[in-house]
Design a protein around this motif. Structure first.
Motif, PDB file in Angstrom:
ATOM      1  N   CYS A  87       0.825  -1.207   0.000  1.00 52.13           N
ATOM      2  CA  CYS A  87       0.000   0.000   0.000  1.00 52.13           C
ATOM      3  C   CYS A  87       0.859   1.258   0.000  1.00 52.13           C
ATOM      4  N   PHE A  88       0.503   2.199  -0.852  1.00 54.45           N
ATOM      5  CA  PHE A  88       1.245   3.448  -1.037  1.00 54.45           C
ATOM      6  C   PHE A  88       0.371   4.607  -0.558  1.00 54.45           C
ATOM      7  N   PRO A  89       0.816   5.371   0.461  1.00 52.00           N
ATOM      8  CA  PRO A  89      -0.018   6.435   1.036  1.00 52.00           C
ATOM      9  C   PRO A  89      -0.184   7.651   0.120  1.00 52.00           C
ATOM     10  N   HIS A  90      -1.158   8.460   0.486  1.00 52.98           N
ATOM     11  CA  HIS A  90      -1.459   9.722  -0.183  1.00 52.98           C
ATOM     12  C   HIS A  90      -0.446  10.790   0.226  1.00 52.98           C
ATOM     13  N   ALA A  91      -0.553  11.952  -0.381  1.00 56.20           N
ATOM     14  CA  ALA A  91       0.312  13.082  -0.022  1.00 56.20           C
ATOM     15  C   ALA A  91       0.128  13.430   1.451  1.00 56.20           C
ATOM     16  N   GLY A  92       1.243  13.548   2.159  1.00 59.81           N
ATOM     17  CA  GLY A  92       1.197  13.828   3.587  1.00 59.81           C
ATOM     18  C   GLY A  92       0.901  12.617   4.436  1.00 59.81           C
ATOM     19  N   GLY A  93       0.586  11.493   3.798  1.00 65.00           N
ATOM     20  CA  GLY A  93       0.214  10.282   4.524  1.00 65.00           C
ATOM     21  C   GLY A  93       1.414   9.446   4.901  1.00 65.00           C
ATOM     22  N   ALA A  94       1.142   8.431   5.707  1.00 65.68           N
ATOM     23  CA  ALA A  94       2.191   7.561   6.210  1.00 65.68           C
ATOM     24  C   ALA A  94       1.687   6.126   6.250  1.00 65.68           C
ATOM     25  N   ALA A  95       2.593   5.205   6.541  1.00 65.62           N
ATOM     26  CA  ALA A  95       2.248   3.786   6.570  1.00 65.62           C
ATOM     27  C   ALA A  95       1.114   3.490   7.540  1.00 65.62           C
ATOM     28  N   SER A  96       1.010   4.255   8.604  1.00 64.25           N
ATOM     29  CA  SER A  96      -0.008   3.995   9.622  1.00 64.25           C
ATOM     30  C   SER A  96      -1.430   4.134   9.093  1.00 64.25           C
ATOM     31  N   ALA A  97      -1.615   4.761   7.927  1.00 67.51           N
ATOM     32  CA  ALA A  97      -2.949   4.867   7.331  1.00 67.51           C
ATOM     33  C   ALA A  97      -3.545   3.494   7.041  1.00 67.51           C
ATOM     34  N   PHE A  98      -2.681   2.483   6.952  1.00 69.80           N
ATOM     35  CA  PHE A  98      -3.140   1.136   6.589  1.00 69.80           C
ATOM     36  C   PHE A  98      -3.021   0.159   7.756  1.00 69.80           C
ATOM     37  N   ARG A  99      -2.920   0.676   8.957  1.00 73.94           N
ATOM     38  CA  ARG A  99      -2.658  -0.163  10.125  1.00 73.94           C
ATOM     39  C   ARG A  99      -3.714  -1.250  10.313  1.00 73.94           C
ATOM     40  N   GLY A 100      -4.980  -0.939  10.119  1.00 72.16           N
ATOM     41  CA  GLY A 100      -6.030  -1.914  10.392  1.00 72.16           C
ATOM     42  C   GLY A 100      -6.441  -2.778   9.214  1.00 72.16           C
ATOM     43  N   LEU A 129       4.722  19.643  12.551  1.00 71.10           N
ATOM     44  CA  LEU A 129       5.581  18.500  12.249  1.00 71.10           C
ATOM     45  C   LEU A 129       5.299  17.920  10.867  1.00 71.10           C
ATOM     46  N   SER A 130       4.035  17.906  10.471  1.00 75.81           N
ATOM     47  CA  SER A 130       3.657  17.264   9.214  1.00 75.81           C
ATOM     48  C   SER A 130       3.805  18.180   8.002  1.00 75.81           C
ATOM     49  N   LEU A 131       3.870  19.496   8.230  1.00 75.92           N
ATOM     50  CA  LEU A 131       3.868  20.447   7.124  1.00 75.92           C
ATOM     51  C   LEU A 131       5.027  20.278   6.146  1.00 75.92           C
ATOM     52  N   PRO A 132       6.280  20.090   6.579  1.00 74.25           N
ATOM     53  CA  PRO A 132       7.364  19.964   5.582  1.00 74.25           C
ATOM     54  C   PRO A 132       7.152  18.802   4.610  1.00 74.25           C
ATOM     55  N   ALA A 133       6.767  17.634   5.114  1.00 73.30           N
ATOM     56  CA  ALA A 133       6.543  16.491   4.223  1.00 73.30           C
ATOM     57  C   ALA A 133       5.354  16.737   3.312  1.00 73.30           C
ATOM     58  N   LEU A 134       4.303  17.333   3.848  1.00 74.76           N
ATOM     59  CA  LEU A 134       3.116  17.606   3.040  1.00 74.76           C
ATOM     60  C   LEU A 134       3.414  18.607   1.936  1.00 74.76           C
ATOM     61  N   ARG A 135       4.122  19.669   2.280  1.00 73.68           N
ATOM     62  CA  ARG A 135       4.471  20.655   1.258  1.00 73.68           C
ATOM     63  C   ARG A 135       5.366  20.032   0.188  1.00 73.68           C
ATOM     64  N   ASN A 136       6.289  19.173   0.595  1.00 73.23           N
ATOM     65  CA  ASN A 136       7.162  18.518  -0.381  1.00 73.23           C
ATOM     66  C   ASN A 136       6.365  17.582  -1.283  1.00 73.23           C
ATOM     67  N   ASP A 137       5.414  16.859  -0.707  1.00 71.49           N
ATOM     68  CA  ASP A 137       4.571  15.973  -1.517  1.00 71.49           C
ATOM     69  C   ASP A 137       3.778  16.784  -2.538  1.00 71.49           C
ATOM     70  N   PHE A 138       3.229  17.903  -2.118  1.00 72.62           N
ATOM     71  CA  PHE A 138       2.492  18.754  -3.052  1.00 72.62           C
ATOM     72  C   PHE A 138       3.399  19.237  -4.186  1.00 72.62           C
ATOM     73  N   ARG A 139       4.630  19.577  -3.836  1.00 69.23           N
ATOM     74  CA  ARG A 139       5.572  20.017  -4.875  1.00 69.23           C
ATOM     75  C   ARG A 139       5.853  18.891  -5.858  1.00 69.23           C
ATOM     76  N   MET A 140       5.998  17.649  -5.352  1.00 68.93           N
ATOM     77  CA  MET A 140       6.258  16.514  -6.247  1.00 68.93           C
ATOM     78  C   MET A 140       5.073  16.265  -7.181  1.00 68.93           C
ATOM     79  N   ILE A 141       3.856  16.435  -6.662  1.00 69.98           N
ATOM     80  CA  ILE A 141       2.675  16.270  -7.511  1.00 69.98           C
ATOM     81  C   ILE A 141       2.652  17.332  -8.606  1.00 69.98           C
ATOM     82  N   GLU A 142       2.933  18.565  -8.225  1.00 71.74           N
ATOM     83  CA  GLU A 142       2.894  19.668  -9.178  1.00 71.74           C
ATOM     84  C   GLU A 142       3.931  19.504 -10.278  1.00 71.74           C
ATOM     85  N   THR A 143       5.113  18.985  -9.955  1.00 71.67           N
ATOM     86  CA  THR A 143       6.200  18.895 -10.933  1.00 71.67           C
ATOM     87  C   THR A 143       6.218  17.564 -11.682  1.00 71.67           C
TER      88      THR A 143
END
Length: 250
Positions: free
Chosen positions: A19-32, A158-172
């Motif tokens: 499973c591959f998470p969404h932007a800003g997401g992490a492995a824990s999204a699939f814990r259950g 804490l989550s903002l740097p990764a989220l902003r970077n993910d958004f940049r990767m989507i845009e580019t």
């Protein structure tokens, strides 16, 4: 392995779902999810750099470089039938990983599930040059369990740097045409998702010469927060994701 988490290890299960998470997401999204799909499948979640227990790792430069890294790390895991599930940005990452693995392991990827994401040839170039609070409002508008966590200011910072970077990767991100996939592809859309429509996900059919189907689930962009059981039913259906008697080495 550094990039993967299994919250309920099942090394003897006949197949695995990565499973591959969404932007800003992490492995824990699939814990259950392991409990939902049952004992025949081990659920393995990708942990992108820069979040949770990988908080100190450098953020990825772009989606292709992230996909190359994951593809190299996942090779030793491809000893049983494997399906990929990617949600939103994760669908694009999963696709880029799949197209890198296919020439080397054409029989190992049993199915690609792409969720709440427009197909790369029709990639919507959405601007992500937002102020911090605009990003927060946008994430909140998508809903989902993760959005509720953003009400905690410390967690948000804490989550903002990764989220902003993910958004940049989507845009580019730019899709580069190449040989189509040969595995089956299932595209999934939420019936009230204002950001990605059924027509958007149906264009994934252009990227495989294997079987294709599109599935609508009740809910918005994070439809599985409320209807994960319906999604698990897809994963348990062996007619969609057969377990072969053997794997042909190449």
């Amino acid at each position: 392995m550094k990039s993967f988490r299994s919250f309920l290890p099942r090394p003897q299960a006949p197949r695995q779902l990565v499973c591959f998470p969404h932007a800003g997401g992490a492995a824990s999204a699939f814990r259950g999810w392991a409990e939902l799909v049952g004992p025949t499948t081990e659920v393995v979640a990708v942990q992108y750099p820069g979040r949770q227990d990988r908080f100190g790792d450098p953020l990825p430069e772009n989606i292709p470089s992230l996909a190359r890294w994951i593809a190299d790390e996942i090779e030793p895991r491809l000893i049983r039938p494997t399906a990929f599930f990617g949600h939103s940005m994760g669908a694009t990452v999963a696709f880029e990983v799949a197209r890198r693995l296919q020439p080397r392991f054409p029989s190992r990827l049993a199915r690609l599930y792409v969720s709440a994401c427009d197909a790369p040839p029709a990639h919507h170039r959405r601007t992500t040059d937002f102020a911090d609070e605009e990003i927060r409002d946008y994430v909140r508008s998508l809903g989902g369990a993760g959005a509720a966590l953003l009400e905690d200011d410390d967690l948000w910072q804490l989550s903002l740097p990764a989220l902003r970077n993910d958004f940049r990767m989507i845009e580019t991100y730019r899709y580069l045409a190449a040989a189509p996939l040969t595995c089956p592809v299932t595209a999934i859309a939420g019936d009230t998702d204002a950001s990605v429509s059924l027509a958007d996900v149906q264009r994934w059919q252009e990227l495989t010469i294997g079987p294709f189907d599109a599935v609508v689930q009740p809910g918005g962009h994070f439809y599985f927060d409320d209807s994960a059981a319906g999604l698990a039913e897809l994963f348990r259906d062996d007619s969609r994701w057969p377990v072969p008697a053997r794997i042909v080495e190449v």
